[in-house]
Write a protein that holds these residues in place. Structure first.
Motif, PDB file in Angstrom:
ATOM      1  N   MET A 146       0.841  -1.204   0.000  1.00  0.00           N
ATOM      2  CA  MET A 146       0.000   0.000   0.000  1.00  0.00           C
ATOM      3  C   MET A 146       0.874   1.251   0.000  1.00  0.00           C
ATOM      4  O   MET A 146       0.599   2.219  -0.699  1.00  0.00           O
ATOM      5  CB  MET A 146      -0.940  -0.012   1.200  1.00  0.00           C
ATOM      6  CG  MET A 146      -2.033  -1.081   1.117  1.00  0.00           C
ATOM      7  SD  MET A 146      -3.011  -1.240   2.635  1.00  0.00           S
ATOM      8  CE  MET A 146      -3.954   0.297   2.587  1.00  0.00           C
ATOM      9  N   GLU A 147       1.953   1.235   0.767  1.00  0.00           N
ATOM     10  CA  GLU A 147       2.842   2.398   0.837  1.00  0.00           C
ATOM     11  C   GLU A 147       3.665   2.566  -0.434  1.00  0.00           C
ATOM     12  O   GLU A 147       4.123   3.668  -0.741  1.00  0.00           O
ATOM     13  CB  GLU A 147       3.759   2.281   2.056  1.00  0.00           C
ATOM     14  CG  GLU A 147       3.024   2.416   3.375  1.00  0.00           C
ATOM     15  CD  GLU A 147       3.968   2.394   4.567  1.00  0.00           C
ATOM     16  OE1 GLU A 147       5.191   2.507   4.369  1.00  0.00           O
ATOM     17  OE2 GLU A 147       3.472   2.259   5.711  1.00  0.00           O
ATOM     18  N   ASN A 148       3.853   1.481  -1.191  1.00  0.00           N
ATOM     19  CA  ASN A 148       4.592   1.562  -2.450  1.00  0.00           C
ATOM     20  C   ASN A 148       3.683   1.861  -3.638  1.00  0.00           C
ATOM     21  O   ASN A 148       4.157   1.977  -4.765  1.00  0.00           O
ATOM     22  CB  ASN A 148       5.339   0.250  -2.711  1.00  0.00           C
ATOM     23  CG  ASN A 148       6.522   0.080  -1.789  1.00  0.00           C
ATOM     24  OD1 ASN A 148       7.124   1.058  -1.346  1.00  0.00           O
ATOM     25  ND2 ASN A 148       6.860  -1.168  -1.475  1.00  0.00           N
ATOM     26  N   GLY A 149       2.380   1.937  -3.376  1.00  0.00           N
ATOM     27  CA  GLY A 149       1.443   2.230  -4.452  1.00  0.00           C
ATOM     28  C   GLY A 149       1.070   1.033  -5.297  1.00  0.00           C
ATOM     29  O   GLY A 149       0.429   1.183  -6.339  1.00  0.00           O
ATOM     30  N   GLU A 150       1.442  -0.184  -4.858  1.00  0.00           N
ATOM     31  CA  GLU A 150       1.121  -1.381  -5.633  1.00  0.00           C
ATOM     32  C   GLU A 150      -0.335  -1.777  -5.478  1.00  0.00           C
ATOM     33  O   GLU A 150      -0.903  -2.431  -6.342  1.00  0.00           O
ATOM     34  CB  GLU A 150       2.027  -2.537  -5.214  1.00  0.00           C
ATOM     35  CG  GLU A 150       3.498  -2.300  -5.503  1.00  0.00           C
ATOM     36  CD  GLU A 150       4.371  -3.430  -5.009  1.00  0.00           C
ATOM     37  OE1 GLU A 150       3.854  -4.570  -4.918  1.00  0.00           O
ATOM     38  OE2 GLU A 150       5.551  -3.193  -4.698  1.00  0.00           O
ATOM     39  N   THR A 151      -0.952  -1.433  -4.352  1.00  0.00           N
ATOM     40  CA  THR A 151      -2.363  -1.699  -4.103  1.00  0.00           C
ATOM     41  C   THR A 151      -2.882  -0.621  -3.165  1.00  0.00           C
ATOM     42  O   THR A 151      -2.094  -0.005  -2.429  1.00  0.00           O
ATOM     43  CB  THR A 151      -2.578  -3.097  -3.481  1.00  0.00           C
ATOM     44  OG1 THR A 151      -3.974  -3.310  -3.255  1.00  0.00           O
ATOM     45  CG2 THR A 151      -1.851  -3.227  -2.153  1.00  0.00           C
ATOM     46  N   VAL A 152      -4.187  -0.393  -3.183  1.00  0.00           N
ATOM     47  CA  VAL A 152      -4.773   0.566  -2.247  1.00  0.00           C
ATOM     48  C   VAL A 152      -5.458  -0.142  -1.091  1.00  0.00           C
ATOM     49  O   VAL A 152      -5.950   0.492  -0.167  1.00  0.00           O
ATOM     50  CB  VAL A 152      -5.777   1.510  -2.950  1.00  0.00           C
ATOM     51  CG1 VAL A 152      -5.064   2.398  -3.942  1.00  0.00           C
ATOM     52  CG2 VAL A 152      -6.895   0.728  -3.616  1.00  0.00           C
ATOM     53  N   GLY A 153      -5.492  -1.493  -1.135  1.00  0.00           N
ATOM     54  CA  GLY A 153      -6.142  -2.224  -0.058  1.00  0.00           C
ATOM     55  C   GLY A 153      -7.657  -2.089  -0.126  1.00  0.00           C
ATOM     56  O   GLY A 153      -8.213  -1.547  -1.075  1.00  0.00           O
ATOM     57  N   GLY A 154      -8.310  -2.597   0.909  1.00  0.00           N
ATOM     58  CA  GLY A 154      -9.765  -2.525   0.974  1.00  0.00           C
ATOM     59  C   GLY A 154     -10.219  -1.573   2.054  1.00  0.00           C
ATOM     60  O   GLY A 154      -9.422  -1.119   2.889  1.00  0.00           O
ATOM     61  N   PRO A 155     -11.513  -1.233   2.092  1.00  0.00           N
ATOM     62  CA  PRO A 155     -12.009  -0.265   3.073  1.00  0.00           C
ATOM     63  C   PRO A 155     -11.837  -0.706   4.522  1.00  0.00           C
ATOM     64  O   PRO A 155     -11.636   0.125   5.405  1.00  0.00           O
ATOM     65  CB  PRO A 155     -13.493  -0.121   2.703  1.00  0.00           C
ATOM     66  CG  PRO A 155     -13.829  -1.358   1.924  1.00  0.00           C
ATOM     67  CD  PRO A 155     -12.577  -1.729   1.201  1.00  0.00           C
ATOM     68  N   GLU A 156     -11.883  -2.029   4.771  1.00  0.00           N
ATOM     69  CA  GLU A 156     -11.753  -2.502   6.151  1.00  0.00           C
ATOM     70  C   GLU A 156     -10.374  -2.180   6.726  1.00  0.00           C
ATOM     71  O   GLU A 156     -10.253  -1.675   7.850  1.00  0.00           O
ATOM     72  CB  GLU A 156     -12.002  -4.015   6.236  1.00  0.00           C
ATOM     73  CG  GLU A 156     -13.391  -4.442   5.806  1.00  0.00           C
ATOM     74  CD  GLU A 156     -13.517  -4.637   4.307  1.00  0.00           C
ATOM     75  OE1 GLU A 156     -12.506  -4.444   3.587  1.00  0.00           O
ATOM     76  OE2 GLU A 156     -14.630  -4.967   3.854  1.00  0.00           O
ATOM     77  N   VAL A 157      -9.318  -2.465   5.940  1.00  0.00           N
ATOM     78  CA  VAL A 157      -7.972  -2.203   6.437  1.00  0.00           C
ATOM     79  C   VAL A 157      -7.720  -0.702   6.558  1.00  0.00           C
ATOM     80  O   VAL A 157      -7.035  -0.240   7.483  1.00  0.00           O
ATOM     81  CB  VAL A 157      -6.912  -2.883   5.536  1.00  0.00           C
ATOM     82  CG1 VAL A 157      -6.845  -2.241   4.176  1.00  0.00           C
ATOM     83  CG2 VAL A 157      -5.533  -2.830   6.189  1.00  0.00           C
TER      84      VAL A 157
END
Length: 280
Positions: free
Chosen positions: A50-61
């Motif tokens: 998430m910090e590298n911009g590879e994914t934005v994750g989901g709303p729960e996290v």
């Protein structure tokens, strides 16, 4: 009027700004990624991506991060902007293309359209035109798609397996001649070493990959990533858990599909059904 300057010096691209804010909040706390994972109960590698911009994750996290950092609603608002930003899909596709070029093997499921690696120019042109492209841009995209086919050529070409929903072969081009050429090409490429083609008959019924085309790439480091796409957007999936679930769904669909030999016969039957050009 002078150009407006950024006050904070941070990115104004939503996805990058979201990643920057995550890194800033964690480093201000003095947490390592592992410590953050232990405290919130998620795999620490997810936070790194998430910090590298590879994914934005989901709303729960993201909600859990808002609570952890004491920023009620801030990260969730940035996440919503990142998710809705259309430029992210182009970035994900560019990243996917980079990974595709590195892949040691590829496998694929087609729900409605032949994969670009198996398309003829006529097929690609009609599909892209149906999506709104025209003129010079259309021809450039057709040429680029034809260039992708080189991936399956040569002695060092990666193994490629595709499962084609019967609907793909029941949706002809408007031009019968172009459609005949596409089916002939599909039959030819299916005989290439390293290329395996399955047909999933309609009688197989509903299955776990019914809603979108899927690509799976095995990378040199042993990881597998997945890419799902429809006519409007695509998503690159790199998290281990979701990719493993998608692989299981693919294996289940492959069990329902015809064998390569039966699939080639199916394609030849489709070819026999194409109307002949009255001028020939």
């Amino acid at each position: 009027m002078p150009t407006r300057r950024a006050v904070t010096g941070r990115s104004r691209e939503p996805r990058a700004r979201f990643a920057e804010e995550l890194r800033l909040l964690r480093t201000q706390r003095g947490d390592s990624l592992r410590q953050l994972g232990e405290r919130l109960g998620w795999d620490w590698s997810l936070f790194g991506k998430m910090e590298n911009g590879e994914t934005v994750g989901g709303p729960e996290v993201v909600q859990a991060l808002d609570q952890h950092y004491g920023t009620p609603g801030l990260l969730l608002a940035l996440w919503e902007l990142a998710v809705s930003d259309q430029t992210q899909f182009r970035e994900r596709y560019r990243r996917y293309m980079t990974l595709e070029a590195e892949a040691t093997s590829l496998w694929h499921f087609a729900v409605s359209v032949l994969p670009g690696l198996l398309q003829t120019p006529g097929y690609a042109r009609e599909v892209l035109a149906a999506g709104g492209l025209k003129g010079e841009e259309l021809e450039q995209q057709v040429e680029a798609r034809m260039g992708r086919r080189e991936l399956l050529e040569g002695d060092d070409a990666p193994p490629f397996r595709t499962i084609l929903s019967e609907a793909v072969l029941r949706t002809p081009l408007r031009d019968a001649g172009e459609w005949r050429g596409q089916l002939e090409y599909l039959g030819e490429v299916a005989e290439q070493p390293g290329v395996t083609v399955h047909v999933l008959p309609q009688s197989a019924g509903l299955h776990g990959l019914v809603s979108a085309d899927m690509w799976y790439l095995r990378l040199p480091d042993g990881r597998t990533v997945a890419y799902t796409e429809n006519g409007y957007r695509g998503e690159l999936i790199e998290e281990t858990g979701p990719v493993e679930r998608l692989q299981l769904a693919y294996d289940a669909v492959r069990d329902l599909a015809l064998s390569p030999a039966e699939s080639r016969k199916f394609v030849l039957r489709m070819l026999e059904e194409v109307p002949c050009d009255p001028s020939t």
